[in-house]
Design an enzyme around this catalytic site. Sequence first.
Site, PDB file in Angstrom:
ATOM      1  N   GLU A 174       0.905  -1.246  -0.173  1.00 52.45           N
ATOM      2  CA  GLU A 174       0.178   0.111   0.023  1.00 52.45           C
ATOM      3  C   GLU A 174       0.883   1.276  -0.040  1.00 52.45           C
ATOM      4  O   GLU A 174       0.800   2.015   0.877  1.00 52.45           O
ATOM      5  CB  GLU A 174      -0.879   0.050   1.069  1.00 52.45           C
ATOM      6  CG  GLU A 174      -2.074  -1.274   1.269  1.00 52.45           C
ATOM      7  CD  GLU A 174      -2.866  -1.118   2.390  1.00 52.45           C
ATOM      8  OE1 GLU A 174      -2.719  -0.340   3.415  1.00 52.45           O
ATOM      9  OE2 GLU A 174      -3.812  -1.903   2.786  1.00 52.45           O
ATOM     10  N   GLU A 211      -5.732  -8.651   0.710  1.00 59.15           N
ATOM     11  CA  GLU A 211      -6.180  -8.526   1.896  1.00 59.15           C
ATOM     12  C   GLU A 211      -7.604  -7.977   1.649  1.00 59.15           C
ATOM     13  O   GLU A 211      -8.123  -7.378   0.742  1.00 59.15           O
ATOM     14  CB  GLU A 211      -5.816  -7.270   2.372  1.00 59.15           C
ATOM     15  CG  GLU A 211      -4.543  -7.310   3.178  1.00 59.15           C
ATOM     16  CD  GLU A 211      -3.868  -6.075   4.194  1.00 59.15           C
ATOM     17  OE1 GLU A 211      -4.964  -5.412   4.464  1.00 59.15           O
ATOM     18  OE2 GLU A 211      -2.933  -6.056   4.597  1.00 59.15           O
TER      19      GLU A 211
END
Length: 513
Positions: free
Chosen positions: A192, A405
């Site tokens: 991220e 995720e």
Amino acid sequence: MAAAIAVVYLSLLLLLLHGAAPAVLGYTRGDFPEDFVFGSATSSYQYEGGFDEDGRSPSNWDIFTHQGKMPGRSTADVAADGYHKYKDDLKLMVDTNLEAYRLSISWSRIIPNGRGDVNPKGLQYYNDIIDGLVKNGIQVHIMLYQLDLPQVLEDEYDGWLSPRILEDFKAYADVCFKEFGDRVAHWITIDEPNVASIGSYDSGQLAPGRCSDPFGIRKCTVGNSSVEPYIAVHNMLLAHASVTKLYREKYQVAGKGIIGISVYTFWAYPLTNSTVDLEATKRCQDFIVHWVLRPLVFGDYPQVMKNIVGSRLPSFTKAQSEDVKGSLDFIGMNHYYSLYVNDRPLGKGTRDFVADISIYYRGSKTDPPPGKAAPTSIGPDPQGLRLMVQYLQETYGNLPIYILENGYGSSNDTVHDNDRVDYLKSYIGSILTALRNGANVKGYFVWSFVDVFEYLTGYGQSYGLYRVDFADESRPRQARLSARWYSGFLKNREMDVDQSELAMAAAESRAQQ
């Protein structure tokens, strides 16, 4: 101005998942391709604990949390104690019928000084985990960096703000490829970069906690919110490209592995059908998703970012553009929810990332306009995951996609987590729909396997398939309903749930409302 920016930022980073998603299973594991993998994930700092054991040096997150900056002054000094309990967790993974497990490596545990000497006890810990996974037929996916940087590199040259990190990250990755690559064929360089840079260098909400007035959520002593998020991502992209080149030239042929990156995503719906809201929705994806992915596929940042951010956005040299272009074997995406987006006029004067994107976020179409209090909950939207997958496929061609995720967070850590079961059922079902529509999705990972320390909320939110009692120093695990459902699904059947257990879950849910 500062209050409005804070509200917008909190809307982006603090939307915590609550509420049930109505869903019927309607499919089995057998409906998915044989080479599609189902797994679960944790990360080093959030899971391991053992913060000062066996040669590990402090990470930026150790320093950050020890300064009391998390809710309840919580730290991950022990966390889920995965450093000592990984063997027990391996048994749980087998019991859960996991096909894959995604873990991250602690750079501070492997190379305590950030560069140079390798810590043999750190290597042994990860070798033991990897060997245990391989022995039990569980595919290993490794994240090289998931927000925890050796503090020594922060102290020496401000970490990701310096181009000096490129060589150190490459050397660290080289050690990991060399030591683990004979058993690991799936690599993710950085987790991220988009959200990590905003939280770390714009709002100051994540380690190392840098920001500048009037933009920070917390009071920062150092930082520049206007430029540092863009510098950090730029260096992360260059570091990713350098490590990918190393892997392809030195290791990929022998290991036949693949390497990619993970980007945080959410699906954005326009609040209205007005031209400005439709443009805002596109701008949202340009600033959030394409900020990371477009350079790695096409070699440069989105034009709208260059237009709005101007000279504050670093530029790639011709050589750098060639290096980053095509440096993905797959796209990794983290995805939890969808948002409604509408246009916000571009402010004048000094701006940060949140002001640059010039967008308001809402959890639902009926939410009131952003005000002094940001929304703190949002309902699941499995359709958003399908739309995001198809959107990435349309934008970037047939690159494989791994959903690294996806999960359901709750402040209620009950083991009777029927809401989480419904959430997982509906989101996994949306992936099957995307596959049937031609999407090239290769895997799905539930966040998280056990409860861990969460980067935004500490221990205030539980995501785990297995409950961890953080009040007990032995950190015992207890299977939640979701763990039993996931295990049954992976056995190609729907779990038989005791009706009294469902009734108890429903009663607890009503009590929380």
